[in-house]
Design an enzyme around this catalytic site. Sequence first.
Site, PDB file in Angstrom:
ATOM      1  N   ASN A 207     -12.385  -0.144  18.441  1.00  0.00           N
ATOM      2  CA  ASN A 207     -11.429   0.335  19.863  1.00  0.00           C
ATOM      3  C   ASN A 207     -12.355   1.607  20.362  1.00  0.00           C
ATOM      4  O   ASN A 207     -12.476   1.554  21.248  1.00  0.00           O
ATOM      5  CB  ASN A 207      -9.771   0.425  19.003  1.00  0.00           C
ATOM      6  CG  ASN A 207      -9.421   0.305  18.039  1.00  0.00           C
ATOM      7  OD1 ASN A 207      -9.579  -1.282  18.891  1.00  0.00           O
ATOM      8  ND2 ASN A 207      -8.650   0.216  16.975  1.00  0.00           N
TER       9      ASN A 207
ATOM     10  N   ILE B 226     -11.896   3.655  14.598  1.00  0.00           N
ATOM     11  CA  ILE B 226     -13.318   3.668  15.735  1.00  0.00           C
ATOM     12  C   ILE B 226     -13.899   2.908  15.999  1.00  0.00           C
ATOM     13  O   ILE B 226     -14.200   2.785  16.907  1.00  0.00           O
ATOM     14  CB  ILE B 226     -13.411   5.424  14.916  1.00  0.00           C
ATOM     15  CG1 ILE B 226     -12.648   6.342  15.152  1.00  0.00           C
ATOM     16  CG2 ILE B 226     -14.759   5.402  16.375  1.00  0.00           C
ATOM     17  CD1 ILE B 226     -12.750   7.368  14.299  1.00  0.00           C
TER      18      ILE B 226
ATOM     19  N   ARG C  81     -12.099  16.051   7.018  1.00  0.00           N
ATOM     20  CA  ARG C  81     -13.064  15.410   5.227  1.00  0.00           C
ATOM     21  C   ARG C  81     -14.065  16.283   5.955  1.00  0.00           C
ATOM     22  O   ARG C  81     -14.791  15.975   6.420  1.00  0.00           O
ATOM     23  CB  ARG C  81     -13.139  13.945   4.571  1.00  0.00           C
ATOM     24  CG  ARG C  81     -11.625  14.260   4.033  1.00  0.00           C
ATOM     25  CD  ARG C  81     -12.148  13.143   3.824  1.00  0.00           C
ATOM     26  NE  ARG C  81     -10.571  12.404   2.836  1.00  0.00           N
ATOM     27  CZ  ARG C  81     -10.647  11.354   3.302  1.00  0.00           C
ATOM     28  NH1 ARG C  81     -11.581  10.080   3.195  1.00  0.00           N
ATOM     29  NH2 ARG C  81      -9.290  10.189   2.523  1.00  0.00           N
TER      30      ARG C  81
ATOM     31  N   HIS D 178     -12.930   2.776   0.332  1.00  0.00           N
ATOM     32  CA  HIS D 178     -12.795   1.254   1.302  1.00  0.00           C
ATOM     33  C   HIS D 178     -14.267   0.450   0.844  1.00  0.00           C
ATOM     34  O   HIS D 178     -14.461  -0.808   1.750  1.00  0.00           O
ATOM     35  CB  HIS D 178     -13.908   2.085   2.897  1.00  0.00           C
ATOM     36  CG  HIS D 178     -13.079   3.315   3.213  1.00  0.00           C
ATOM     37  ND1 HIS D 178     -14.266   3.753   4.394  1.00  0.00           N
ATOM     38  CD2 HIS D 178     -11.904   3.507   3.009  1.00  0.00           C
ATOM     39  CE1 HIS D 178     -13.016   4.894   4.567  1.00  0.00           C
ATOM     40  NE2 HIS D 178     -11.735   5.141   3.911  1.00  0.00           N
TER      41      HIS D 178
ATOM     42  N   ASN E  35       1.209  -2.038   0.095  1.00  0.00           N
ATOM     43  CA  ASN E  35       0.134  -0.266  -0.119  1.00  0.00           C
ATOM     44  C   ASN E  35       0.693   1.133  -0.243  1.00  0.00           C
ATOM     45  O   ASN E  35       1.031   1.402   1.112  1.00  0.00           O
ATOM     46  CB  ASN E  35      -0.834  -0.112   1.159  1.00  0.00           C
ATOM     47  CG  ASN E  35      -1.880   0.943   1.283  1.00  0.00           C
ATOM     48  OD1 ASN E  35      -1.639   2.019   0.242  1.00  0.00           O
ATOM     49  ND2 ASN E  35      -3.042   1.109   2.327  1.00  0.00           N
TER      50      ASN E  35
ATOM     51  N   GLU F 283      -8.392  -5.067   5.582  1.00  0.00           N
ATOM     52  CA  GLU F 283      -7.566  -4.839   3.485  1.00  0.00           C
ATOM     53  C   GLU F 283      -7.182  -6.164   3.238  1.00  0.00           C
ATOM     54  O   GLU F 283      -6.858  -6.146   2.351  1.00  0.00           O
ATOM     55  CB  GLU F 283      -7.550  -3.443   3.605  1.00  0.00           C
ATOM     56  CG  GLU F 283      -8.799  -3.128   3.846  1.00  0.00           C
ATOM     57  CD  GLU F 283      -8.575  -1.054   4.041  1.00  0.00           C
ATOM     58  OE1 GLU F 283      -9.222  -0.408   3.009  1.00  0.00           O
ATOM     59  OE2 GLU F 283      -8.546  -0.821   4.647  1.00  0.00           O
TER      60      GLU F 283
ATOM     61  N   ASP G 197      -8.264  12.944  16.395  1.00  0.00           N
ATOM     62  CA  ASP G 197      -8.318  11.435  17.162  1.00  0.00           C
ATOM     63  C   ASP G 197      -9.519  11.758  17.905  1.00  0.00           C
ATOM     64  O   ASP G 197      -9.318  12.290  19.267  1.00  0.00           O
ATOM     65  CB  ASP G 197      -6.704  11.711  17.954  1.00  0.00           C
ATOM     66  CG  ASP G 197      -6.226  10.142  18.410  1.00  0.00           C
ATOM     67  OD1 ASP G 197      -7.621   9.396  19.397  1.00  0.00           O
ATOM     68  OD2 ASP G 197      -5.127   9.889  18.156  1.00  0.00           O
TER      69      ASP G 197
ATOM     70  N   ARG H  11      -2.524  -1.773  -3.578  1.00  0.00           N
ATOM     71  CA  ARG H  11      -4.086  -1.443  -3.140  1.00  0.00           C
ATOM     72  C   ARG H  11      -4.087   0.065  -3.780  1.00  0.00           C
ATOM     73  O   ARG H  11      -2.654   0.178  -4.156  1.00  0.00           O
ATOM     74  CB  ARG H  11      -3.941  -0.991  -1.763  1.00  0.00           C
ATOM     75  CG  ARG H  11      -5.539  -0.252  -1.554  1.00  0.00           C
ATOM     76  CD  ARG H  11      -4.877   0.965  -0.085  1.00  0.00           C
ATOM     77  NE  ARG H  11      -6.547   1.297  -0.180  1.00  0.00           N
ATOM     78  CZ  ARG H  11      -6.570   2.206   0.237  1.00  0.00           C
ATOM     79  NH1 ARG H  11      -5.219   3.049   0.925  1.00  0.00           N
ATOM     80  NH2 ARG H  11      -7.359   2.584   1.082  1.00  0.00           N
TER      81      ARG H  11
END
Length: 395
Positions: free
Chosen positions: A331, A328, A239, A180, A10, A383, A279, A91
């Site tokens: 976790n 996210i 974003r 994704h 990647n 992935e 974060d 990827r």
Amino acid sequence: MNQQTIFVINSGSSSLKYQLIEPVSGDVLAKGLAERIGTDRGEVTHIVHGEKHTDTLPLPTHKEALNHIIDLFKENGPDLDHVGLAGFGHRIVQGGWYFKGAAIVNDDVHAKITELCDLAPLHNPAHLIGIDTAMELWPDLPHIAVFDTAFFADLPEKTRTYALDKETAHKYRIRRYGAHGTSHEFVSGTVCDYLGKDTVRQITLHLGNGASACAELGRKAIDTSMGLTPLEGLVMGTRTGDIDPAVVFHLLRKGMNVEEIDTLFNKKSGMLGLCGDNDMRDVWQRRDDGDSDALLALQVYQNRLLKYIGAYTFELGGLDVLTFTAGIGENDARTRYRLCEKLEFIGVKIDKELNENRDPSKSVWRISTEDSKVLVLVVPTNEELAIARQAIRLI
């Protein structure tokens, strides 16, 4: 020895992540990351047998980075000459209208990926650097391009089509391509395998710094939140997600140029723009400390998720499974719990103890109660494994 491993790459503009994977078993024989490529203080980390080996050195190009990665394999194992290396899986974020599945890289495929750089200017050019570098070093092995957009290539016309003048849309290939897709395909397939059926109505939430939602009937995507580019949809780390396109015209009239607006929407907005942190752990801490910007950011983030879950539930004609994945999603127990609390009206019941004490060793983890009308799961995305399996099938 039978060829049985895939080297997954990647490649980013200044980084290169890699894994050496046995696609059948899913075992990772080695993995690592080269960072700060293009500087005189690059860093390469190689992990094998749980041991981390890190070197700091000049990495002027991706070729030097990959050459040093090869040296780390020679020094610390495993020996690439004795692992049955079948080929490379690369990827690629944007496969556009050309690719409905993985493709062996040849001159034509390379040219098409290059052509699509306009739709993914932050990603496809970097991926091409990784491909070119690896093909130069391993010219006799097959190199497979695996596209994030391929899972959405066959979206129903009603969900992939924008209400834009059709001649303009056709001329410039404007449609919903999504992103994704490798993750959503892996996760939705894992859920179908777990339940032993392909008729399940499910929504998968890939929640990381980049975030997207996908509605699936079984293993087939019927809608997704990202659009022509990965900017559309959910609130993300940096974003905007959905925003009135007239905001662009307004900012242009106020004196900003296209590049400035692009940077604003993609790199300076989202959670970062709302509260100064992208974060989620820091955002929650600031919220707990009484920070009103952090509180609002979390509310905007959650509200956008609710809108997509509601819309997709109606599109699907009901909801059987809601699945969380990515950083996210896997976790952040608080984000999962607060969102699911708002979904009680459609029969979601979250088990607080299961949600807060997820077993990270499990490939599927139920966090809903036994009597919940909607099954809520956490499924770690993989992935790299998905890329390796697509590559070996094509090889």
